[in-house]
Design a protein around this motif. Structure first.
Motif, PDB file in Angstrom:
ATOM      1  N   GLN A  29       2.564   3.039  13.113  1.00 29.52           N
ATOM      2  CA  GLN A  29       3.756   3.799  12.746  1.00 29.52           C
ATOM      3  C   GLN A  29       4.801   2.863  12.143  1.00 29.52           C
ATOM      4  OE1 GLN A  29       3.843   7.097  13.209  1.00 29.52           O
ATOM      5  NE2 GLN A  29       5.904   7.442  12.484  1.00 29.52           N
ATOM      6  N   GLY A  30       5.380   3.241  11.035  1.00 28.73           N
ATOM      7  CA  GLY A  30       6.364   2.419  10.362  1.00 28.73           C
ATOM      8  C   GLY A  30       5.777   1.484   9.322  1.00 28.73           C
ATOM      9  N   LEU A  31       4.449   1.311   9.328  1.00 22.01           N
ATOM     10  CA  LEU A  31       3.771   0.445   8.355  1.00 22.01           C
ATOM     11  C   LEU A  31       2.729   1.224   7.557  1.00 22.01           C
ATOM     12  CD1 LEU A  31       3.209  -2.704  10.598  1.00 22.01           C
ATOM     13  CD2 LEU A  31       4.995  -2.359   8.894  1.00 22.01           C
ATOM     14  N   ARG A  32       2.865   2.529   7.488  1.00 23.36           N
ATOM     15  CA  ARG A  32       1.844   3.366   6.845  1.00 23.36           C
ATOM     16  C   ARG A  32       1.939   3.414   5.330  1.00 23.36           C
ATOM     17  NH1 ARG A  32       1.604   7.639  11.611  1.00 23.36           N
ATOM     18  NH2 ARG A  32       0.133   6.451  12.853  1.00 23.36           N
ATOM     19  N   SER A  33       2.999   2.878   4.773  1.00 20.65           N
ATOM     20  CA  SER A  33       3.122   2.827   3.321  1.00 20.65           C
ATOM     21  C   SER A  33       2.095   1.847   2.767  1.00 20.65           C
ATOM     22  CB  SER A  33       4.528   2.376   2.933  1.00 20.65           C
ATOM     23  OG  SER A  33       4.598   2.141   1.546  1.00 20.65           O
ATOM     24  N   VAL A  34       1.498   2.196   1.643  1.00 20.26           N
ATOM     25  CA  VAL A  34       0.483   1.339   1.032  1.00 20.26           C
ATOM     26  C   VAL A  34       1.052  -0.031   0.681  1.00 20.26           C
ATOM     27  CG1 VAL A  34      -1.114   1.132  -0.919  1.00 20.26           C
ATOM     28  CG2 VAL A  34      -0.819   3.312   0.212  1.00 20.26           C
ATOM     29  N   LYS A  35       2.364  -0.138   0.529  1.00 22.81           N
ATOM     30  CA  LYS A  35       2.951  -1.449   0.201  1.00 22.81           C
ATOM     31  C   LYS A  35       2.723  -2.468   1.319  1.00 22.81           C
ATOM     32  CE  LYS A  35       7.658  -0.671   1.860  1.00 22.81           C
ATOM     33  NZ  LYS A  35       9.057  -0.654   1.511  1.00 22.81           N
ATOM     34  N   TYR A  36       2.446  -2.014   2.531  1.00 22.13           N
ATOM     35  CA  TYR A  36       2.180  -2.917   3.657  1.00 22.13           C
ATOM     36  C   TYR A  36       0.694  -3.241   3.812  1.00 22.13           C
ATOM     37  CZ  TYR A  36       6.933  -1.946   5.152  1.00 22.13           C
ATOM     38  OH  TYR A  36       8.288  -1.822   5.204  1.00 22.13           O
ATOM     39  N   GLN A  37      -0.158  -2.604   3.031  1.00 18.81           N
ATOM     40  CA  GLN A  37      -1.598  -2.771   3.205  1.00 18.81           C
ATOM     41  C   GLN A  37      -2.066  -4.206   3.007  1.00 18.81           C
ATOM     42  OE1 GLN A  37      -3.917   0.018   1.002  1.00 18.81           O
ATOM     43  NE2 GLN A  37      -5.849  -0.718   1.811  1.00 18.81           N
ATOM     44  N   ARG A  38      -1.377  -4.972   2.206  1.00 20.19           N
ATOM     45  CA  ARG A  38      -1.763  -6.367   1.966  1.00 20.19           C
ATOM     46  C   ARG A  38      -1.131  -7.341   2.961  1.00 20.19           C
ATOM     47  NH1 ARG A  38      -4.168  -7.204  -3.365  1.00 20.19           N
ATOM     48  NH2 ARG A  38      -4.136  -5.230  -4.432  1.00 20.19           N
ATOM     49  N   VAL A  39      -0.304  -6.842   3.867  1.00 21.40           N
ATOM     50  CA  VAL A  39       0.273  -7.679   4.919  1.00 21.40           C
ATOM     51  C   VAL A  39      -0.815  -7.864   5.979  1.00 21.40           C
ATOM     52  CG1 VAL A  39       2.045  -7.813   6.706  1.00 21.40           C
ATOM     53  CG2 VAL A  39       2.599  -6.828   4.462  1.00 21.40           C
ATOM     54  N   PRO A  40      -1.240  -9.113   6.247  1.00 21.27           N
ATOM     55  CA  PRO A  40      -2.374  -9.335   7.146  1.00 21.27           C
ATOM     56  C   PRO A  40      -2.264  -8.630   8.499  1.00 21.27           C
ATOM     57  CG  PRO A  40      -1.842 -11.365   6.036  1.00 21.27           C
ATOM     58  CD  PRO A  40      -0.758 -10.380   5.681  1.00 21.27           C
ATOM     59  N   TYR A  41      -1.094  -8.711   9.163  1.00 19.65           N
ATOM     60  CA  TYR A  41      -0.939  -8.068  10.463  1.00 19.65           C
ATOM     61  C   TYR A  41      -1.158  -6.564  10.363  1.00 19.65           C
ATOM     62  CZ  TYR A  41       1.468  -5.804  14.316  1.00 19.65           C
ATOM     63  OH  TYR A  41       1.763  -4.989  15.362  1.00 19.65           O
ATOM     64  N   ALA A  42      -0.550  -5.940   9.370  1.00 17.13           N
ATOM     65  CA  ALA A  42      -0.659  -4.486   9.217  1.00 17.13           C
ATOM     66  C   ALA A  42      -2.081  -4.076   8.887  1.00 17.13           C
ATOM     67  CB  ALA A  42       0.304  -4.008   8.128  1.00 17.13           C
ATOM     68  N   ASN A  43      -2.748  -4.841   8.029  1.00 15.24           N
ATOM     69  CA  ASN A  43      -4.120  -4.541   7.649  1.00 15.24           C
ATOM     70  C   ASN A  43      -5.064  -4.704   8.831  1.00 15.24           C
ATOM     71  OD1 ASN A  43      -6.874  -5.564   6.257  1.00 15.24           O
ATOM     72  ND2 ASN A  43      -5.798  -4.104   4.942  1.00 15.24           N
ATOM     73  N   LEU A  44      -4.867  -5.756   9.608  1.00 17.36           N
ATOM     74  CA  LEU A  44      -5.693  -5.992  10.790  1.00 17.36           C
ATOM     75  C   LEU A  44      -5.506  -4.887  11.825  1.00 17.36           C
ATOM     76  CD1 LEU A  44      -7.645  -7.909  12.230  1.00 17.36           C
ATOM     77  CD2 LEU A  44      -5.676  -9.148  13.081  1.00 17.36           C
ATOM     78  N   TRP A  45      -4.263  -4.485  12.055  1.00 22.53           N
ATOM     79  CA  TRP A  45      -3.973  -3.411  13.009  1.00 22.53           C
ATOM     80  C   TRP A  45      -4.718  -2.133  12.607  1.00 22.53           C
ATOM     81  CZ3 TRP A  45      -0.731  -2.805  17.348  1.00 22.53           C
ATOM     82  CH2 TRP A  45      -0.546  -1.490  17.755  1.00 22.53           C
ATOM     83  N   ALA A  46      -4.596  -1.760  11.340  1.00 21.14           N
ATOM     84  CA  ALA A  46      -5.237  -0.532  10.867  1.00 21.14           C
ATOM     85  C   ALA A  46      -6.761  -0.628  10.967  1.00 21.14           C
ATOM     86  CB  ALA A  46      -4.813  -0.244   9.433  1.00 21.14           C
ATOM     87  N   ALA A  47      -7.323  -1.765  10.610  1.00 23.78           N
ATOM     88  CA  ALA A  47      -8.775  -1.931  10.666  1.00 23.78           C
ATOM     89  C   ALA A  47      -9.299  -1.862  12.100  1.00 23.78           C
ATOM     90  CB  ALA A  47      -9.170  -3.249  10.022  1.00 23.78           C
ATOM     91  N   LEU A  48      -8.618  -2.521  13.023  1.00 16.69           N
ATOM     92  CA  LEU A  48      -9.058  -2.462  14.427  1.00 16.69           C
ATOM     93  C   LEU A  48      -8.875  -1.061  15.004  1.00 16.69           C
ATOM     94  CD1 LEU A  48      -7.828  -5.894  15.790  1.00 16.69           C
ATOM     95  CD2 LEU A  48     -10.165  -5.187  15.275  1.00 16.69           C
ATOM     96  N   ASN A  49      -7.824  -0.393  14.612  1.00 18.41           N
ATOM     97  CA  ASN A  49      -7.612   0.978  15.047  1.00 18.41           C
ATOM     98  C   ASN A  49      -8.735   1.886  14.525  1.00 18.41           C
ATOM     99  OD1 ASN A  49      -6.196   2.967  16.417  1.00 18.41           O
ATOM    100  ND2 ASN A  49      -4.793   3.346  14.728  1.00 18.41           N
TER     101      ASN A  49
END
Length: 71
Positions: A29-49
């Motif tokens: 939540q709060g990082l769902r914009s595609v602009k955050y997809q290349r941020v390693p932490y956000a990408n890792l969180w989404a992938a593990l989820n």
């Protein structure tokens, strides 16, 4: 633009190479914009989820027991 996702207009991006629709669905939540997809932490969180949702927690339990040491 060589893989099937890119050919359909949704190229894989980020640390763990997720397509945008999958990323936005599983992102924190709060990082769902595609602009955050290349941020390693956000990408890792989404992938593990995604992995947790798709395969369940049993996948994580086997990782910690050393079953995946063949790579």
């Amino acid at each position: 633009n060589w893989d099937s996702n890119a050919k359909r207009g949704t190229p894989s991006m980020g640390l763990l190479q997720m397509i945008a629709p999958t990323y936005t669905y599983y992102a924190k939540q709060g990082l769902r914009s595609v602009k955050y997809q290349r941020v390693p932490y956000a990408n890792l969180w989404a992938a593990l989820n995604y992995v947790k949702s798709r395969y369940g927690m049993s996948k994580f339990r086997s990782w910690s027991k050393g079953y995946n040491q063949g790579y």
